[in-house]
Design a protein around this motif. Structure first.
Motif, PDB file in Angstrom:
ATOM      1  N   ASN A 211       0.770  -1.196  -0.057  1.00 38.32           N
ATOM      2  CA  ASN A 211      -0.151   0.079   0.201  1.00 38.32           C
ATOM      3  C   ASN A 211       0.842   1.139   0.050  1.00 38.32           C
ATOM      4  N   ASN A 212       0.244   2.481   0.387  1.00 35.45           N
ATOM      5  CA  ASN A 212       1.156   3.665   0.052  1.00 35.45           C
ATOM      6  C   ASN A 212       1.727   4.086   1.369  1.00 35.45           C
TER       7      ASN A 212
ATOM      8  N   LEU B 225      -3.463  10.962  -1.008  1.00 35.37           N
ATOM      9  CA  LEU B 225      -4.599  10.109  -1.017  1.00 35.37           C
ATOM     10  C   LEU B 225      -5.747  10.714   0.250  1.00 35.37           C
ATOM     11  N   ALA B 226      -5.080  11.137   1.265  1.00 37.87           N
ATOM     12  CA  ALA B 226      -5.953  11.739   2.373  1.00 37.87           C
ATOM     13  C   ALA B 226      -6.694  12.831   1.780  1.00 37.87           C
ATOM     14  N   LEU B 227      -6.568  13.632   0.899  1.00 43.38           N
ATOM     15  CA  LEU B 227      -7.157  14.751   0.389  1.00 43.38           C
ATOM     16  C   LEU B 227      -8.595  14.226  -0.373  1.00 43.38           C
TER      17      LEU B 227
ATOM     18  N   PRO C  48     -11.610  11.264  -1.089  1.00 37.46           N
ATOM     19  CA  PRO C  48     -12.720  10.531  -0.435  1.00 37.46           C
ATOM     20  C   PRO C  48     -12.380   8.879  -0.521  1.00 37.46           C
ATOM     21  N   TYR C  49     -11.018   8.697  -0.674  1.00 38.83           N
ATOM     22  CA  TYR C  49     -10.793   7.167  -0.823  1.00 38.83           C
ATOM     23  C   TYR C  49      -9.901   6.845   0.213  1.00 38.83           C
ATOM     24  N   ARG C  50      -9.882   5.477   0.731  1.00 37.48           N
ATOM     25  CA  ARG C  50      -9.013   5.393   1.734  1.00 37.48           C
ATOM     26  C   ARG C  50      -8.087   3.959   1.324  1.00 37.48           C
ATOM     27  N   GLN C  51      -7.123   3.376   1.928  1.00 39.23           N
ATOM     28  CA  GLN C  51      -6.476   2.299   1.463  1.00 39.23           C
ATOM     29  C   GLN C  51      -6.107   1.635   2.562  1.00 39.23           C
TER      30      GLN C  51
ATOM     31  N   GLN D   6      -4.466   9.373   8.045  1.00 39.15           N
ATOM     32  CA  GLN D   6      -5.662   9.977   7.612  1.00 39.15           C
ATOM     33  C   GLN D   6      -6.202   9.192   6.282  1.00 39.15           C
TER      34      GLN D   6
ATOM     35  N   MET E 223      -6.169   6.059   5.688  1.00 37.38           N
ATOM     36  CA  MET E 223      -5.849   4.608   6.061  1.00 37.38           C
ATOM     37  C   MET E 223      -7.362   3.960   6.588  1.00 37.38           C
ATOM     38  N   ALA E 224      -7.682   2.751   5.715  1.00 37.60           N
ATOM     39  CA  ALA E 224      -8.586   2.031   6.094  1.00 37.60           C
ATOM     40  C   ALA E 224      -8.077   1.061   6.894  1.00 37.60           C
TER      41      ALA E 224
END
Lengths: 258, 693
Positions: free
Chosen positions: A71-72, A109-111, A113-116, A198, A200-201
């Motif tokens: 992941n990132n 990515l935190a900016l 509406p998606y999470r990883q 932020q 992160m899921a």
């Protein structure tokens, strides 16, 4: 040992005498030269050993890991491990703390509406078993460095992740059952909300089955260096959403065998 | 020629491909953010724009997320701006809506009417991506304080009616009072210059809290210090002066704030209805009655010795000399028997206790029972309403099951065993039905085993059949019995209710009420057989009205049945009082049987093993207890403390419910006549957020 070598030499010599007597020998395809036989006998009856790790009682090491979670986020682990050798296996208990850091990608990515999927900072407890596959004395470079004992092993085991503070506000009974659950509960996920990065899921998997390969390099004084590559088997996480499936890590341990 | 790859190799290659496919980068997941509330209301008079929002997402929305607003007025356009960038008109506290939500409120000073009001969630303060909401916008124009302002102030009292609690109540078009608080809105208000007055008519259905109704300047001042809060309620720390005890109301100057500054209006507090139990306990002394035993049997012949012995044992008669009934078919026998009963009653009366005739009837013809019934009818019904000591009733243990045929005897006689059907009126309640037996008493058979039980008061056939199988030892035995009957005072008044029984006004149990008072009747699971009457109900005028209205079908059937007798069930008292407003009520007990028979006995679960022509009885004994008659006489008192509530003052005021909710549109007088009134009042120290939906 000497008797065995002598016996083999006599047998080989007798075989050759018979060859000379009988030009067309039906056993000729089964005959072997002496040096081959000698090499084989030496290989099964003796083991060149620079450091006999099997005769040690315990190993203590500090270790550092770089986890590849695909992941990132960047995850690094620091910890210690204790190893207990037996005749054919190496039992290992390890404890480490995983530091999880943002990257440029995860900050971007935190900016959105998606999470990883990822896992916040945590404690990890490893219970591993090492199975030596090949070993021997090796020379080193530079040449003035002493020869070492190299053991190539396969590893398998269980990794248990714990998030300190994740069980705040839970009843004792729920805490106990939660610790044994293969995944994080709803309350634990709520408590970790403030600790996740932020973007992160949170991956709720608590247990992970790990397999891998590693080289243990023992020096004569008992000091050893053990690089290893481990990979997760998604036995539990395959059934969870927001889970990391295949991930791994490279770790390097330096320690002393007693 | 090349060899095809082995099956294991192919499987391994497949797994490798799958594994490598799964080793790809971890994908992204959408947080599925959505607004569940995006309400905006602009109050013209307050020049304030209120914003309420709630956003939910799978992953939760952290601190970097922002709620932004934009609107347009005729003079300006306000582009997307974070709510927190505006100076709030009121205080807004941060609200924790859980890890998967973000919610809150804000208030912005907006002098001109806004249009095109929109809310959105910016996912991150450094990002450009945002989620726009479907904003609900309401405009509240100018108007009355109680309808067109966002906060109403009103007052309530504690249980003692001496401490005032002032409350604020949010009024928003799309939001409830408690929701506004839950979303963080805190409104400051102050109540000062409080006065008290006696007039209770304040408020209306359109303005139930009477907010904005001017405080009467002629009311005396309470002298209480001003109180203020930005929660929803605050108690005056000191109680009202004693001079305000008779006052129904307290009013004061309520100051609230808006974008223009302080705003003053009037707030009112109404005292709670003053209630107490109308008649807490209806006492009726219950005494143990003296049993007058008789054993009636033929003396010239013996019907069945075992059965006779059982009957004597059941009534604990011992060797009591039998009263001969051989001549039962002779003329005048019933009179002779009645005289025998009467003599025994007079002889026992000197003891001072109420009495019950206890008769064992050993007979083999039904005519004997009819003669006994005739004799009892001459003695028992006549005395049942007399002042104690009196003959309360009779208990007959017959040889066979039958039903009483004399209508006058049935309400005062317990005839056992009885049949399930028959009698004077098969539809009327009869105490004898309590000892009815089935025509057959089948056994339970399991291989060579047979099991059965025998009622404690069996018929002869039942008994003989039972002991033939299980022996006399398994038939059980009476241990003791008591007879309890109410003691009637010299002034006790009885009203015959026909087949329903009797209503007895025991000893002038009455209470007074003012015509403006109100009552509440609370039903409970426990039977409360209480009736009431008034002087007017006994008048011919009342009877004529009842008769006329019942003929027209204007009154309920139950009202007609008892109203014609000059009394009514207690549950009709609240409505009766609201209609006629009488000031004197007398309470009585309605009962259907004059005594209670309590038996303690040993009962046996009997069994019998039959094999090879022999029978071996066995059994398991246990103690039993049974009541026959009426349960009313089990206790000396009937608790009415929570049954009938009497309101003496402020009966038209709003009430508190059992959950502590101030029910401003209900009043004790109009809404609790047939409902239980269990108010839960606020108390000083309760906190600033009362339950006020």
């Amino acid at each position: 040992m000497a008797l065995l070598l002598l016996g083999a030499a006599l047998a080989c010599r007798a075989a050759r005498a018979e060859d000379a007597e009988e030009g067309d020998d039906p056993l000729s395809e089964h005959r072997l030269p002496f040096d081959v036989l000698a090499e084989r006998t030496i290989g099964t009856t003796s083991r060149p050993v620079e450091f006999n790790w099997r005769r040690t009682q315990a190993h203590v090491a500090v270790a550092g890991d770089h986890l590849f979670e695909l992941n990132n986020f960047d995850s690094y682990r620091a910890g210690a491990r204790a190893r207990f050798p037996s005749r054919n296996l190496l039992y290992e208990v390890g404890l480490g703390y995983v530091f999880v850091l943002d990257t440029t990608s995860s900050r971007q990515l935190a900016l959105t509406p998606y999470r990883q999927p990822g896992r916040p900072e945590r404690l990890e407890l490893d219970l591993m078993v090492g199975i030596p596959l090949a070993e021997g004395v090796v020379t080193t470079a530079p040449r003035w460095f002493p020869a070492a004992e190299l053991v190539f092993s396969a590893y398998a085991g269980l990794r248990y992740s714990a998030w300190p503070g994740s069980q705040a506000g839970m009843r004792f009974r729920d805490k106990v059952t939660g610790l044994l659950s293969p995944t994080l509960g709803r309350k634990e996920l709520e408590n970790l909300e403030t600790r996740r990065l932020q973007a992160m899921a949170i991956d709720p998997t608590r247990y992970t089955v790990m397999v891998g390969l590693g080289n243990d390099i023992y020096f004569r004084q008992g000091v050893f260096v053990a690089p290893r590559v481990l990979m997760s088997l998604p036995v539990i996480s395959a059934f969870q959403t927001n889970s990391l499936l295949w991930w791994g890590g490279f770790d390097l341990a330096v320690g002393v065998a007693f | 020629m090349t060899r095809p790859p082995a099956r294991g190799a192919r499987l391994g290659a497949g797994l490798l491909v799958l594994g490598m496919g799964g080793c790809g980068k971890v994908g992204f997941v959408d947080v599925n953010a959505a607004f569940t509330r995006a309400d905006v209301a602009w109050f013209e008079e307050e020049q304030t724009l209120f914003v309420f929002y709630e956003v939910r997402a799978d992953q939760g929305i952290g601190d970097p997320s922002l709620i932004e607003i934009s609107w347009v007025t005729d003079d300006a356009r306000v582009d997307w701006t974070p709510l927190e960038d505006f100076t709030p008109v009121h205080r807004h506290v941060r609200v924790d809506c859980g890890p998967q939500a973000r919610c809150g409120s804000w208030s912005i000073a907006v002098p001109d009417q806004p249009r095109d009001v929109d809310l959105r969630l910016r996912y991150h303060h450094d990002g450009e991506l945002a989620l726009e909401a479907q904003t609900t916008f309401n405009r509240v124009g100018r108007g009355s304080d109680h309808t067109n302002r966002s906060l109403v102030v009103y007052g309530v009292f504690d249980a003692s009616n001496s401490f005032v609690q002032w409350r604020g109540r949010h009024q928003f078009p799309t939001l409830r009072n408690e929701e506004a608080s839950a979303l963080g809105l805190r409104r400051w208000f102050e109540v000062a210059d409080t006065r008290y007055g006696r007039d209770g008519s304040i408020g209306s259905t359109r303005n139930p809290y009477a907010y904005g109704v001017p405080c009467t300047s002629t009311f005396p001042e309470t002298g209480l210090e001003p109180v203020e809060t930005d929660e929803r309620a605050v108690f005056h720390p000191t109680e009202l002066p004693v001079e305000a005890s008779r006052a129904a109301l307290v009013c004061g100057t309520a100051t609230v704030t808006d974008a223009l500054g302080p705003y003053e209006s009037s707030a009112w507090a109404r005292k709670n209805p003053e209630v107490r139990p109308a008649f807490p306990t209806l006492r009726s002394p219950i005494r143990e009655a003296t049993a007058i035993p008789f054993f009636l049997a033929p003396c010239d012949r013996r019907i069945d010795a075992k059965h006779e012995a059982m009957q004597r044992q059941r009534l604990l008669l011992g060797d009591l000399r039998a009263t001969c009934i051989d001549d039962w078919d002779q003329a005048g026998f019933a009179d002779q028997l009645a005289a025998t009963f009467q003599d025994a009653v007079e002889e026992t009366r000197a003891g001072g206790d109420d009495m019950v005739l206890v008769i064992g009837l050993h007979r083999d013809t039904d005519g004997m029972a009819r003669v006994v019934e005739e004799a009892l009818a001459k003695v028992v019904p006549e005395e049942r309403h007399w002042t104690s000591p009196r003959l309360a009733g009779a208990f007959v243990f017959d040889s066979d099951a039958r039903a009483i045929e004399d209508g006058g005897l049935d309400p005062v006689t317990l005839w056992c065993p009885s049949t399930l059907t028959g009698g004077v009126d098969p539809t009327a309640p009869s105490a004898s039905l309590l000892c009815a037996i089935a025509p057959d008493n089948p056994d339970f058979e399991l291989g060579p085993f047979t099991f059965g039980t025998l009622p404690i008061l069996p018929s002869r056939d039942q008994y003989l059949d039972f002991i033939d199988t299980y022996s006399e030892n398994q038939a059980g035995k009476m241990l003791s019995y008591t007879l309890r009957a109410p003691e009637f005072a010299a002034t006790s008044d009885h009203v015959d209710l026909g087949t329903f029984g009797v209503a007895t006004f025991l000893n002038d149990e009455r209470f007074g009420a003012d015509a403006r008072d109100a009552f509440s009747y609370c039903s409970s699971n426990e039977l409360k057989p209480v009736v009431f009457r008034t002087p007017f109900m006994e008048s011919e005028a009342f009877q004529a009205i009842v008769a006329e209205l019942c003929t027209e079908g204007a009154l309920p059937r139950g009202f007609c049945q008892t109203g014609a007798l000059g009394l009514l069930p207690l549950q009709l008292l609240p409505e009766y009082h609201s209609l006629l407003g009488e000031n004197n009520y007398e309470l009585g007990i309605a009962w259907d049987f004059p005594f209670l028979l309590r038996m303690r006995f040993e009962t046996v679960a009997a069994g019998s093993l039959s094999a090879l022509g022999f029978s071996l009885p066995f059994g398991f004994a246990g103690n039993g207890q049974q009541y026959l008659g009426t349960q009313i006489w089990r206790a000396d008192a009937i608790d009415l403390s929570e049954t009938l509530t009497h309101c003496e003052r402020f009966c038209d005021h709003p009430v508190f419910g059992s959950a502590g909710v101030y029910r401003v549109l209900l009043s004790f007088r109009d809404d609790f006549a047939t409902s239980c009134y269990n108010p839960d009042y606020p108390a000083p120290g309760d906190g600033g957020f009362p339950v006020d939906p």
